[in-house]
Design an enzyme around this catalytic site. Structure first.
Site, mmCIF file in Angstrom:
data_model
loop_
_atom_site.group_PDB
_atom_site.id
_atom_site.type_symbol
_atom_site.label_atom_id
_atom_site.label_comp_id
_atom_site.label_asym_id
_atom_site.label_seq_id
_atom_site.Cartn_x
_atom_site.Cartn_y
_atom_site.Cartn_z
ATOM 1 N N HIS A 128 -28.605 42.070 -53.745
ATOM 2 C CA HIS A 128 -27.369 41.563 -53.140
ATOM 3 C C HIS A 128 -26.875 40.369 -53.970
ATOM 4 C CE1 HIS A 128 -24.898 39.619 -49.986
ATOM 5 N NE2 HIS A 128 -24.925 40.770 -49.352
ATOM 6 N N ASP A 208 -35.797 38.489 -50.050
ATOM 7 C CA ASP A 208 -34.556 38.469 -49.276
ATOM 8 C C ASP A 208 -34.754 39.381 -48.070
ATOM 9 O OD1 ASP A 208 -32.117 39.139 -48.193
ATOM 10 O OD2 ASP A 208 -31.139 39.608 -50.100
ATOM 11 N N GLN A 211 -32.012 42.057 -44.062
ATOM 12 C CA GLN A 211 -31.890 43.286 -43.271
ATOM 13 C C GLN A 211 -33.171 43.640 -42.525
ATOM 14 O OE1 GLN A 211 -29.175 45.006 -42.809
ATOM 15 N NE2 GLN A 211 -27.841 44.140 -44.377
ATOM 16 N N LYS A 234 -28.035 39.557 -38.015
ATOM 17 C CA LYS A 234 -28.209 41.001 -38.165
ATOM 18 C C LYS A 234 -29.304 41.500 -37.229
ATOM 19 C CE LYS A 234 -27.027 40.662 -43.088
ATOM 20 N NZ LYS A 234 -25.681 41.155 -43.253
ATOM 21 N N CYS A 371 -21.254 43.938 -51.644
ATOM 22 C CA CYS A 371 -21.785 42.747 -52.324
ATOM 23 C C CYS A 371 -22.869 43.112 -53.327
ATOM 24 C CB CYS A 371 -22.355 41.722 -51.340
ATOM 25 S SG CYS A 371 -21.162 41.086 -50.185
HETATM 26 C C1 LIG Z 1 -29.680 42.266 -48.498
HETATM 27 C C2 LIG Z 1 -28.845 41.103 -48.090
HETATM 28 N N1 LIG Z 1 -29.083 39.893 -48.612
HETATM 29 C C3 LIG Z 1 -28.379 38.809 -48.264
HETATM 30 C C4 LIG Z 1 -27.352 38.896 -47.357
HETATM 31 C C5 LIG Z 1 -26.583 37.670 -47.009
HETATM 32 O O1 LIG Z 1 -26.767 37.322 -45.679
HETATM 33 P P1 LIG Z 1 -25.875 36.204 -44.990
HETATM 34 O O2 LIG Z 1 -24.454 36.583 -45.292
HETATM 35 O O3 LIG Z 1 -26.208 36.320 -43.562
HETATM 36 O O4 LIG Z 1 -26.228 34.906 -45.590
HETATM 37 C C6 LIG Z 1 -27.048 40.127 -46.782
HETATM 38 C C7 LIG Z 1 -25.924 40.261 -45.847
HETATM 39 O O5 LIG Z 1 -25.125 41.149 -45.932
HETATM 40 C C8 LIG Z 1 -27.813 41.256 -47.157
HETATM 41 O O6 LIG Z 1 -27.560 42.462 -46.637
#
Ligand SMILES: Cc1ncc(COP(=O)(O)O)c(C=O)c1O
Lengths: 414, 143
Positions: A128, A208, A211, A234, A371
């Site tokens: 991401h 990370d 999810q 989430k 993203c």
């Molecule tokens: C795999 C992954 N990493 C990081 C994020 C970023 O999360 P947040 O926007 O809650 O900081 C997301 C959110 O879409 C994600 O799916």
């Protein structure tokens, strides 16, 4: 605990009760974008209200009962959340504003202080942007080398292949950054074995976990990650709060890089001594109501058997996969055991048009690059359409999805 | 938010037309646009001769809305002077944003309601912004 019933679970989410489907045709009634953010149950909304109504005071500051109560609720929330994640005893939970913020703390706090031109940051194009972009910047500033993790075509890393790569690198400091559950494909990395390999080779793991908590039973004490970044929104909790769970000895290597109230132990005009972790990393007024509401989301989840929730989500994802793949030209991406996230592509139809058509039918899905632009390049796609499920979704919602996609094919295949 | 039929037949007809797709040979100006959120791109090439836009094309990998909008763009600018074209493009972008009424019988009429779908506004205006850049490029001293 009684048998899991979707209707009962669903009723607890006000956003699903109060859909104005007939009055406003654009209001998405069928919500299949849970990987972006889930809905929140009454209990979470009520906890926020309750905190601000009965225990509203700034935490760790006031010398009156109300402030003590606020602080107690905030710290109790920390304990509830830590227990949910199976936090190891040699680690700490730092409240952040979300997964992105947690990753940035590791990058700008820990990594920036320890990396130099001999160091390596191992990451894959499947990450991401919250992870990849952050580490690109760190590599640039610290002159560390950004190295590509060995992956299969779906971004999965094989522990043996990783072992080979890491053990042949002579860099004195290696950081390996990986997402636990893929937000695009739903694929799940073998984090436990990967972390074992990472630590065996003297490298640092940064996971990370944005999810993961909604779909995987987490026990961080056996996972072995040095840093685990995650968030509440989430997993039915509120937006704007997350956590960085990290080994205490690693955290002690981080110098604070945000300064303000709460993170100090003594300040004179010339200098400051910083507080212990985790307070050292929680400068300023924290999102205490958010923490309390996140704990409420966890208490809510505890009313159910996680296995029941996961079984239902998986059934939905399987039905969706079968239904979509029965349509000519539709391909569902990814492989293996997956979280209930179904990304698909249709030859000759742009993902936006599928999502746009589904929206007109009252079905909310995500479309685009999610993203993850380098990941799309690696998959050879401009984007995908993604349906992601939660236990409040129903089989008839899956049918509406498949029906909508089938119409979109007729409409758009040029 | 009032409803807007994004996939009315007229828009889809434009999306299916291949008029003005691709790249102009020996262009006098080029302009590029990109939607950050989805990664869709458009490359606009123009040939300006004697102050008139004699040919323009859009190379674009986008959705039906961006393809339809690109076809409308070409219909709007070809044969106009550079100033007229720039003015027409500027007005169309303002219509997409909901900042002005669409002129009667304007080519972009079917997309005039796109401002009611803010998430799709970028798809509609992508090639139009690229066109402004291409017209500027055509008039820049290097050409
Ligand atoms: C795999 C992954 N990493 C990081 C994020 C970023 O999360 P947040 O926007 O809650 O900081 C997301 C959110 O879409 C994600 O799916």
């Amino acid at each position: 605990m009684s048998e899991f019933r979707v209707a009962g679970f669903r009723r607890r989410f006000p956003a699903l009760r109060s859909c104005h489907r007939n009055e406003a045709p654009y209001a998405p009634a069928i919500y299949l974008d849970n990987a972006a953010t889930t809905h929140r149950p009454d209990a979470v909304i009520e906890a926020t209200r309750d905190f601000y109504t009965y225990t509203n005071a700034n935490v760790h500051r006031g010398l009156y009962r109300l402030a003590d109560e606020a602080s107690e609720r905030f710290e109790a929330a920390r304990t509830t959340i830590a227990q949910f994640f199976g936090m190891p005893s040699d680690s700490e939970l730092i409240f952040t504003s979300g997964t992105t913020d947690s990753l940035n703390i590791v990058a700008n706090g820990f990594a920036q202080t320890v990396l130099d031109h001999r160091s390596e940051i191992w990451i894959s194009p499947f990450e991401h942007h919250a992870n990849l972009v952050t580490w690109q910047q760190v590599a640039r500033k610290s002159r560390a080398t950004l190295r590509k993790l060995p992956t299969d075509p779906w971004g999965l890393v094989d522990p043996t292949a990783l072992e080979k790569e890491l053990s042949s690198s002579i860099s004195p400091l290696k950081i390996v950054c990986l997402k636990h559950v893929c937000n695009v494909l739903g694929t799940i990395q073998d984090i436990q074995n990967l972390c074992r390999v990472i630590s065996k080779n003297g490298a640092v793991s940064v996971i990370d976990g944005a999810q993961a908590p909604a779909h995987v039973e987490l026990d961080l004490s056996s996972l072995g990650a040095d840093f685990y970044a995650t968030g509440a929104h989430k997993m039915y909790g509120p937006m704007g709060i997350g956590a960085l769970i990290a080994r205490r000895d690693r955290l002690e290597q981080i110098s604070p890089f945000r300064y303000g109230g709460n993170m100090i132990s003594s300040v004179t005009f010339e200098s400051t001594e910083f507080a212990e972790v985790p307070a050292r990393f929680e400068a300023g007024t924290p999102n205490a109501a958010g923490a309390v509401a996140w704990a409420a989301a966890i208490d809510f989840l505890r009313e159910y058997r996680r296995a029941d929730l996961h079984a239902h989500e998986h059934r939905l994802a399987e039905e969706a996969t079968t239904g979509l793949e029965s349509l000519l030209g539709v391909k569902v991406l990814g492989c293996g055991l997956k979280a209930p996230i179904v990304s698909f592509v249709v030859a000759g139809v742009h993902p936006h048009d599928i999502a746009g058509w589904l929206d007109q039918k009252g079905v909310a899905v995500r479309a685009g690059a999610h993203c993850c632009h380098p990941m799309m390049a690696a998959l050879g796609q401009v984007g995908t359409t993604r349906a992601s499920f939660a236990p409040y979704n129903t089989l008839s919602e899956v049918s509406a999805l498949v029906q909508g996609v089938s119409e979109a094919l007729r409409k758009f295949r040029l | 938010m009032t409803s807007f039929d994004l996939y009315q037949d007229l828009i889809l007809d434009y999306a299916r037309s291949t008029r003005g797709r691709g790249q102009v040979e020996h262009p006098t100006g080029r302009g590029q646009g990109r939607v950050a959120s989805c990664g869709d791109q458009a490359l606009v090439t123009v040939r300006v001769e004697g102050g008139i836009v004699t040919e323009a094309k859009v190379d674009c990998n986008g959705c039906a809305v961006s393809l339809a909008s690109a076809a409308m763009l070409i219909e709007t600018v070809e044969g106009k002077s550079v100033d007229q074209a720039r003015h027409a493009v500027g007005s169309a972008i303002a219509v997409f944003r909901g900042e002005r009424e669409v002129a009667s019988e304007a080519v972009i009429e079917p997309l005039a309601g796109i401002h009611r779908l803010p998430s799709r506004l970028k798809c509609a205006s992508l090639s139009w912004h690229a066109m402004l850049a291409a017209l500027d490029d055509s008039e820049s001293p290097g050409n």
